[in-house]
Enzyme design. Structure first.
Site, PDB file in Angstrom:
ATOM      1  N   GLN A 107     -77.890  75.206 -39.106  1.00  0.00           N
ATOM      2  CA  GLN A 107     -78.592  76.055 -40.081  1.00  0.00           C
ATOM      3  C   GLN A 107     -78.525  77.522 -39.656  1.00  0.00           C
ATOM      4  OE1 GLN A 107     -82.439  75.058 -42.209  1.00  0.00           O
ATOM      5  NE2 GLN A 107     -83.300  76.360 -40.635  1.00  0.00           N
ATOM      6  N   GLN A 153     -83.515  71.052 -50.801  1.00  0.00           N
ATOM      7  CA  GLN A 153     -82.732  70.713 -49.605  1.00  0.00           C
ATOM      8  C   GLN A 153     -82.902  69.250 -49.176  1.00  0.00           C
ATOM      9  OE1 GLN A 153     -84.935  73.822 -47.281  1.00  0.00           O
ATOM     10  NE2 GLN A 153     -84.634  72.427 -45.580  1.00  0.00           N
ATOM     11  N   LYS A 157     -83.096  74.931 -32.695  1.00  0.00           N
ATOM     12  CA  LYS A 157     -83.002  73.477 -32.862  1.00  0.00           C
ATOM     13  C   LYS A 157     -82.120  73.115 -34.054  1.00  0.00           C
ATOM     14  CE  LYS A 157     -86.079  70.479 -34.440  1.00  0.00           C
ATOM     15  NZ  LYS A 157     -85.329  69.500 -35.268  1.00  0.00           N
ATOM     16  N   SER A 201     -90.478  68.743 -33.566  1.00  0.00           N
ATOM     17  CA  SER A 201     -90.017  68.646 -34.944  1.00  0.00           C
ATOM     18  C   SER A 201     -91.176  68.130 -35.775  1.00  0.00           C
ATOM     19  CB  SER A 201     -88.857  67.648 -35.030  1.00  0.00           C
ATOM     20  OG  SER A 201     -88.680  67.222 -36.368  1.00  0.00           O
ATOM     21  N   SER A 202     -91.277  68.625 -36.991  1.00  0.00           N
ATOM     22  CA  SER A 202     -92.346  68.125 -37.872  1.00  0.00           C
ATOM     23  C   SER A 202     -92.156  66.635 -38.121  1.00  0.00           C
ATOM     24  CB  SER A 202     -92.330  68.874 -39.206  1.00  0.00           C
ATOM     25  OG  SER A 202     -92.452  70.248 -38.959  1.00  0.00           O
ATOM     26  N   GLU A 212     -95.635  73.995 -32.017  1.00  0.00           N
ATOM     27  CA  GLU A 212     -95.394  75.145 -31.133  1.00  0.00           C
ATOM     28  C   GLU A 212     -94.062  75.842 -31.432  1.00  0.00           C
ATOM     29  OE1 GLU A 212     -96.988  76.977 -28.682  1.00  0.00           O
ATOM     30  OE2 GLU A 212     -98.775  75.959 -29.407  1.00  0.00           O
ATOM     31  N   GLY A 213     -93.095  75.090 -31.986  1.00  0.00           N
ATOM     32  CA  GLY A 213     -91.812  75.721 -32.347  1.00  0.00           C
ATOM     33  C   GLY A 213     -92.019  76.804 -33.396  1.00  0.00           C
ATOM     34  N   HIS A 214     -92.779  76.452 -34.464  1.00  0.00           N
ATOM     35  CA  HIS A 214     -93.061  77.450 -35.495  1.00  0.00           C
ATOM     36  C   HIS A 214     -93.855  78.613 -34.899  1.00  0.00           C
ATOM     37  CE1 HIS A 214     -92.882  73.653 -37.965  1.00  0.00           C
ATOM     38  NE2 HIS A 214     -92.041  74.409 -38.615  1.00  0.00           N
TER      39      HIS A 214
HETATM   40  O1  PAF Z   1     -85.838  75.187 -41.172  1.00  0.00           O
HETATM   41  C1  PAF Z   1     -86.613  75.014 -42.135  1.00  0.00           C
HETATM   42  O2  PAF Z   1     -87.805  74.746 -41.973  1.00  0.00           O
HETATM   43  C2  PAF Z   1     -86.065  75.139 -43.552  1.00  0.00           C
HETATM   44  O3  PAF Z   1     -84.760  74.663 -43.638  1.00  0.00           O
HETATM   45  C3  PAF Z   1     -86.154  76.575 -44.113  1.00  0.00           C
HETATM   46  C4  PAF Z   1     -85.281  77.529 -43.330  1.00  0.00           C
HETATM   47  C5  PAF Z   1     -87.604  77.047 -44.064  1.00  0.00           C
HETATM   48  C6  PAF Z   1     -85.692  76.602 -45.564  1.00  0.00           C
HETATM   49  O4  PAF Z   1     -86.471  75.764 -46.362  1.00  0.00           O
END
Ligand code: PAF
Length: 279
Positions: A151, A58, A147, A183-184, A32-34
């Site tokens: 970032q 990353q 969250k 969170s995933s 739901e966050g996405h």
């Molecule tokens: O927040 C994320 O899911 C990732 O850090 C992002 C911003 C898509 C970059 O890979």
């Protein structure tokens, strides 16, 4: 909705796309966050692009790149149902061809907190891929979740420092009814770990209540939050009060102070945060 795999195809598809154009960068495994980011982008833009790319740059070598949940079919169905126009799902080789040698690095705020735990290559990877996505998609707006508070600050700074003509829109953290931030990585939690993990948001709430009752001493506010984690047997990687502007340490909790926490619960590394002091 059209799924696009290459930068050339994407550029061609977006050449005539109505503006404004909103980009939602994701690593998939939608929750739901996405979807809240996608919905906000849909409300505010004529064209919506969602990128779906698990960015190897990353992840540190000891992290969960291979295990990271992936389900492009499900993500595609959910994105389509939200009215997304383009799902940009490139391969690793499309984003990082074998001769790729250029990375974007940031000093200062990209070298503390998460970077101290995950290594400085974490934000180097995030900043590089976000820079590349901005150049590939050319969005007017880009959407990120609160969250990932650090970032968000890093990306806002990236946009200022490198003069990207992109408005950054930050959407609130979405939580389960018991407070756990979506969170995933929550899929890694067993049922008892899932229960213990609620201590993160409960510790933030306890600190927030202390501040609302007049406490402004950082040590005492942190002690209140820490007690909740201790009770759940959680040793945080960090639990820190920082300025919301530049993540510098604070002498008093007043106005906009960020309380950020990261902790491992079982196999899941979880982060959460709250803005204390009334903003
Ligand atoms: O927040 C994320 O899911 C990732 O850090 C992002 C911003 C898509 C970059 O890979």
């Amino acid at each position: 909705m059209r799924t696009v795999r290459t930068v050339a195809e994407l550029r061609e598809a977006l050449r005539e796309a109505p503006r404004p154009l909103g980009l939602v960068p994701t690593m998939g495994a939608f929750h739901e966050g996405h979807l809240s980011l996608i919905r906000r982008a849909r409300e505010q833009n004529e064209t919506v692009v969602v990128s779906l790319f698990v960015n190897p740059a990353q992840f540190a070598p000891n992290e969960d790149f291979d295990a990271y949940p992936r389900d492009e079919k499900r993500d595609g169905r959910l994105a389509e149902a939200e009215g997304v126009d383009f799902l940009f799902a490139p391969s690793v080789d499309e984003v990082y061809p074998p001769d790729h040698q250029t990375y974007v690095v940031m000093e200062g705020i990209a070298t503390i907190l998460e970077a101290e735990q995950r290594g400085t290559s974490h934000f180097k990877g995030v900043i590089t891929v976000v820079t590349k996505l901005f150049n590939m998609v050319g969005p007017d707006r880009a959407y990120f979740g609160q969250k990932d508070a650090q970032q968000v600050l890093v990306i806002r700074k990236l946009v200022r420092d490198l003069n990207f003509p992109v408005e950054i829109v930050v959407c609130p953290t979405i939580r389960e009814p018991d407070g756990l931030a979506l969170s995933s990585r929550n899929v890694y939690l067993s049922t008892p770990e899932r229960e213990r993990a609620t201590a993160l948001s409960r510790s933030l709430n306890a600190a927030d209540e202390a501040v609302a009752s007049g406490e402004s001493d950082p040590g005492r506010v942190l002690a209140v939050a820490r007690a909740v984690l201790d009770e759940a047997g959680i040793e945080p990687e960090y639990l820190e009060l920082r300025s919301l502007e530049d993540l510098s340490p604070v002498e008093r909790v007043n106005g906009s102070t960020l309380l950020a926490v990261a902790a491992r619960v079982g196999n899941a590394r979880l982060i959460d945060n709250a803005i204390l002091g009334g903003t």
